[in-house]
Design a protein around this motif. Structure first.
Motif, PDB file in Angstrom:
ATOM      1  N   PRO B 262     -52.469  16.632  39.514  1.00 17.65           N
ATOM      2  CA  PRO B 262     -52.999  17.576  40.503  1.00 17.65           C
ATOM      3  C   PRO B 262     -53.774  18.751  39.899  1.00 17.65           C
ATOM      4  O   PRO B 262     -54.256  19.578  40.652  1.00 17.65           O
ATOM      5  CB  PRO B 262     -51.716  18.100  41.150  1.00 17.65           C
ATOM      6  CG  PRO B 262     -50.722  18.144  40.024  1.00 17.65           C
ATOM      7  CD  PRO B 262     -51.080  16.972  39.139  1.00 17.65           C
ATOM      8  N   GLU B 263     -53.931  18.827  38.543  1.00 21.13           N
ATOM      9  CA  GLU B 263     -54.513  20.029  37.940  1.00 21.13           C
ATOM     10  C   GLU B 263     -55.917  20.320  38.495  1.00 21.13           C
ATOM     11  O   GLU B 263     -56.199  21.434  38.938  1.00 21.13           O
ATOM     12  CB  GLU B 263     -54.575  19.897  36.411  1.00 21.13           C
ATOM     13  CG  GLU B 263     -53.211  19.816  35.736  1.00 21.13           C
ATOM     14  CD  GLU B 263     -52.554  18.441  35.844  1.00 21.13           C
ATOM     15  OE1 GLU B 263     -53.229  17.490  36.321  1.00 21.13           O
ATOM     16  OE2 GLU B 263     -51.369  18.304  35.473  1.00 21.13           O
ATOM     17  N   ARG B 283     -45.583   9.655  42.944  1.00 17.82           N
ATOM     18  CA  ARG B 283     -45.096   9.972  44.278  1.00 17.82           C
ATOM     19  C   ARG B 283     -46.180  10.822  44.947  1.00 17.82           C
ATOM     20  O   ARG B 283     -46.603  11.836  44.394  1.00 17.82           O
ATOM     21  CB  ARG B 283     -43.773  10.748  44.182  1.00 17.82           C
ATOM     22  CG  ARG B 283     -42.608   9.884  43.692  1.00 17.82           C
ATOM     23  CD  ARG B 283     -41.285  10.639  43.622  1.00 17.82           C
ATOM     24  NE  ARG B 283     -41.301  11.671  42.600  1.00 17.82           N
ATOM     25  CZ  ARG B 283     -41.331  12.978  42.825  1.00 17.82           C
ATOM     26  NH1 ARG B 283     -41.310  13.449  44.072  1.00 17.82           N
ATOM     27  NH2 ARG B 283     -41.349  13.838  41.831  1.00 17.82           N
ATOM     28  N   LEU B 284     -46.660  10.373  46.101  1.00 13.35           N
ATOM     29  CA  LEU B 284     -47.706  11.109  46.805  1.00 13.35           C
ATOM     30  C   LEU B 284     -47.112  12.300  47.556  1.00 13.35           C
ATOM     31  O   LEU B 284     -46.038  12.186  48.141  1.00 13.35           O
ATOM     32  CB  LEU B 284     -48.393  10.221  47.848  1.00 13.35           C
ATOM     33  CG  LEU B 284     -49.245   9.045  47.386  1.00 13.35           C
ATOM     34  CD1 LEU B 284     -49.720   8.246  48.615  1.00 13.35           C
ATOM     35  CD2 LEU B 284     -50.449   9.519  46.581  1.00 13.35           C
ATOM     36  N   THR B 285     -47.828  13.416  47.540  1.00  8.53           N
ATOM     37  CA  THR B 285     -47.502  14.474  48.485  1.00  8.53           C
ATOM     38  C   THR B 285     -48.082  14.057  49.831  1.00  8.53           C
ATOM     39  O   THR B 285     -49.243  13.642  49.906  1.00  8.53           O
ATOM     40  CB  THR B 285     -48.129  15.818  48.051  1.00  8.53           C
ATOM     41  OG1 THR B 285     -47.550  16.204  46.810  1.00  8.53           O
ATOM     42  CG2 THR B 285     -47.880  16.902  49.102  1.00  8.53           C
ATOM     43  N   LYS B 325     -43.062  16.731  49.409  1.00  2.00           N
ATOM     44  CA  LYS B 325     -43.755  17.171  48.188  1.00  2.00           C
ATOM     45  C   LYS B 325     -43.634  16.102  47.113  1.00  2.00           C
ATOM     46  O   LYS B 325     -42.525  15.704  46.748  1.00  2.00           O
ATOM     47  CB  LYS B 325     -43.126  18.494  47.735  1.00  2.00           C
ATOM     48  CG  LYS B 325     -43.599  19.017  46.397  1.00  2.00           C
ATOM     49  CD  LYS B 325     -44.985  19.662  46.469  1.00  2.00           C
ATOM     50  CE  LYS B 325     -45.327  20.293  45.104  1.00  2.00           C
ATOM     51  NZ  LYS B 325     -45.605  19.271  44.072  1.00  2.00           N
ATOM     52  N   GLY B 326     -44.758  15.612  46.624  1.00  2.00           N
ATOM     53  CA  GLY B 326     -44.747  14.630  45.550  1.00  2.00           C
ATOM     54  C   GLY B 326     -45.425  15.172  44.310  1.00  2.00           C
ATOM     55  O   GLY B 326     -45.364  16.385  44.043  1.00  2.00           O
ATOM     56  N   GLU B 327     -46.112  14.322  43.579  1.00  2.00           N
ATOM     57  CA  GLU B 327     -46.712  14.722  42.302  1.00  2.00           C
ATOM     58  C   GLU B 327     -48.218  14.906  42.373  1.00  2.00           C
ATOM     59  O   GLU B 327     -48.869  15.145  41.351  1.00  2.00           O
ATOM     60  CB  GLU B 327     -46.389  13.651  41.241  1.00  2.00           C
ATOM     61  CG  GLU B 327     -44.892  13.510  40.987  1.00  2.00           C
ATOM     62  CD  GLU B 327     -44.523  12.160  40.371  1.00  2.00           C
ATOM     63  OE1 GLU B 327     -43.396  12.042  39.870  1.00  2.00           O
ATOM     64  OE2 GLU B 327     -45.354  11.231  40.405  1.00  2.00           O
ATOM     65  N   THR B 328     -48.795  14.803  43.573  1.00  2.10           N
ATOM     66  CA  THR B 328     -50.251  14.909  43.658  1.00  2.10           C
ATOM     67  C   THR B 328     -50.712  16.295  44.118  1.00  2.10           C
ATOM     68  O   THR B 328     -51.900  16.514  44.359  1.00  2.10           O
ATOM     69  CB  THR B 328     -50.829  13.826  44.605  1.00  2.10           C
ATOM     70  OG1 THR B 328     -50.200  13.951  45.892  1.00  2.10           O
ATOM     71  CG2 THR B 328     -50.561  12.433  44.060  1.00  2.10           C
ATOM     72  N   THR B 329     -49.763  17.235  44.215  1.00  2.00           N
ATOM     73  CA  THR B 329     -50.122  18.646  44.463  1.00  2.00           C
ATOM     74  C   THR B 329     -49.249  19.509  43.561  1.00  2.00           C
ATOM     75  O   THR B 329     -48.232  19.030  43.042  1.00  2.00           O
ATOM     76  CB  THR B 329     -49.845  19.094  45.915  1.00  2.00           C
ATOM     77  OG1 THR B 329     -48.459  18.870  46.214  1.00  2.00           O
ATOM     78  CG2 THR B 329     -50.714  18.336  46.906  1.00  2.00           C
TER      79      THR B 329
END
Lengths: 329, 329
Positions: B262-263, B283-285, B325-329
């Motif tokens: 997400p950076e 894991r998608l947000t 909340k996942g790992e894409t934000t």
């Protein structure tokens, strides 16, 4: 709601003429047919299929019992069964047994009471004996009930062989197979047979860890890997999983525990259903069984049995499989 | 097949007594009921539900029209509709419109001819006008047909708002929404409305790229990202996607093109259906709309309409959503 009398009146013809048009029986002139069809459209008449079903003792409804219609394989199978059945003018009633024997038995009764024309049986929690009282057309997916009941399956043996050979060609020396429940006599168990025999032919160390079918959810598979497989994983360098959800769960466990895939551990799955085709992180190496072809054959076989078209040609069908090379081997 | 006369003969009672037991009408002694039920079991009698449906003019069959029963959201919705309907003694016929207007229209006719008790409408390719001739019970998912037809939807507006606020809180300044087709008046479009208004409230640069609904497959979404979104992606640091398949397709494009998530780019999806719940890499947000709750409400609403239980209480239902909340934000 408009009935056949209203149509006859509107079209200015007799009731029996309307009936001949509806049933496509006897001679009807082009102009008369046109008048009747126009009248039907104008007064929004639709023939009562339930009444016709009762008369013809055919409902054109198929029952399809699956363990879980949300499982990516069964979801895909349902779609193709339905699309093909619809082309043949059949409708499909979906039943989720949720792998509970009493629900499965209740569905069979319910479908019988509703005079469905036949059942596509993809859930297998009851003993074979209990299906003996089902006296109407039935076709099974992946299970032999009797030599009176046709079955459809992928080439499970060949799939197990290709998967195991692939691991061996890739250099694996200590092989594990994570199977489904072997106590039920399912054709999918031939994957395990082929694994065992292929390893023996190559004189390689091999083991099988047997799963259950109480639960086909991904969460269950993750627990299963953590509780039943993890401790023994260091003994193996190649694993053939009996389905892709187990394969992905195993991959996730390996990734989280510093076991490099494919360098240290190679993984092959089975299915290549919609979930696996979407998953690109990683692309799984797997055996593809085509839900599209299986669904089409299930539909056409049950319709064949129902309509008793040339009984000699009602056969069991084995659908080809193939290896799909991904990033886990 | 055994009929009611055979049951009467076997039980040594009159046909009208058997009928009273079957229909649970009038007084029947315990012993008589037991005798009749025993006789039914012994001669394997099952009441013909089709004949009873004709008599009662109720079939206890629901039609459910979806764009694609293999799409992970609709697959899950179908499961929960079916499981709940079954508890209420209803069966579910599944129809795949494949997003083709003529198929959708044919299914509506077919279901009407088969006297289903009602339709759960989840496919929306026809104009609202064309549903006007459907005179039997209908409930829609995610679309308003008229104020006579109840609808069920997730809180699309709130979902769009939460997703956009989340991107803004995470520091995004230039926001993109990839929407579904906005020309159809679907409630899902409120996600786009909320996106737009939330960005405006924060005085942030924002754009919308509109998708089509010709095709809900993952391959289509990947092509769509490559052809319609990729060239413009450098202008944005946060993207709210109207579904999780688009979000994952966007993630894959970014990962393959050196755009760190997400950076450099933050991604939020919508659905949290079975595919997304399984996907752990990453894991998608996303915004979770519960297919279980939506399916249950769709089932109970249509049954409510069919059985005309207290018409005043037949309402539209909006089901809550929440951020996962996942790992894409």
């Amino acid at each position: 709601m408009a009935n056949i009398k209203d149509v006859a009146k509107k079209a200015g013809v007799s009731i029996s003429t309307v009936s001949r048009v509806l049933n496509n029986r006897g001679y009807i002139g082009k102009e008369t047919r046109r008048k009747v069809e126009k009248a039907m459209a104008e007064i929004n008449y639709s023939p009562n299929q339930i009444a016709r079903a009762l008369q013809k003792s055919q409902s054109y409804i198929l029952g399809m019992i699956v363990p879980d219609s949300n499982h990516p394989f069964f979801s895909e199978l349902i779609k193709h069964v339905e699309v093909f059945a619809n082309e043949q003018n059949y409708k499909v009633v979906i039943c989720n047994s949720l792998d509970q024997p009493d629900k499965e038995a209740n569905y069979i009764n319910m479908l019988r009471e509703n005079r469905v024309d036949g059942i596509i049986m993809c859930s297998h929690t009851l003993d074979v004996e209990e299906y003996k009282s089902v006296l109407f057309p039935i076709v099974t997916f992946d299970r032999i009930l009797s030599n009176q009941v046709p079955y459809v399956a992928s080439d499970n043996y060949r799939g197990g062989e290709i998967a195991t050979e692939h691991l061996i060609q890739a250099g694996c020396k200590r092989l594990l197979h994570i199977s489904g429940p072997l106590k039920l006599d399912l054709l999918a168990n031939r994957r395990a047979d082929a694994f065992r025999l292929t390893c023996m032919r190559h004189h390689l160390h091999h083991d099988i860890i047997e799963g259950t079918n109480d639960n086909l959810t991904f969460e269950y598979f993750r627990h299963f890997i953590a509780n039943e497989v993890a401790d023994r994983l260091q003994s193996y360098d190649g694993v053939f999983c009996s389905n892709d959800m187990v394969a992905y769960a195993l991959y996730l466990y390996a990734a989280a525990n510093g076991i490099n895939v494919p360098e240290r551990l190679k993984i092959v799955g089975y299915d290549y259903h919609s979930f696996t085709r979407m998953l690109k992180t990683p692309r799984l190496t797997t055996i593809s069984q085509s839900a599209k072809r299986l669904g089409k054959v299930l539909s056409s076989t049950i319709i064949h049995v129902i309509e008793k078209k040339d009984e000699d040609t009602i056969n069991n069908t084995i659908v080809d499989v193939e290896l799909v090379k991904g990033e886990t081997t």
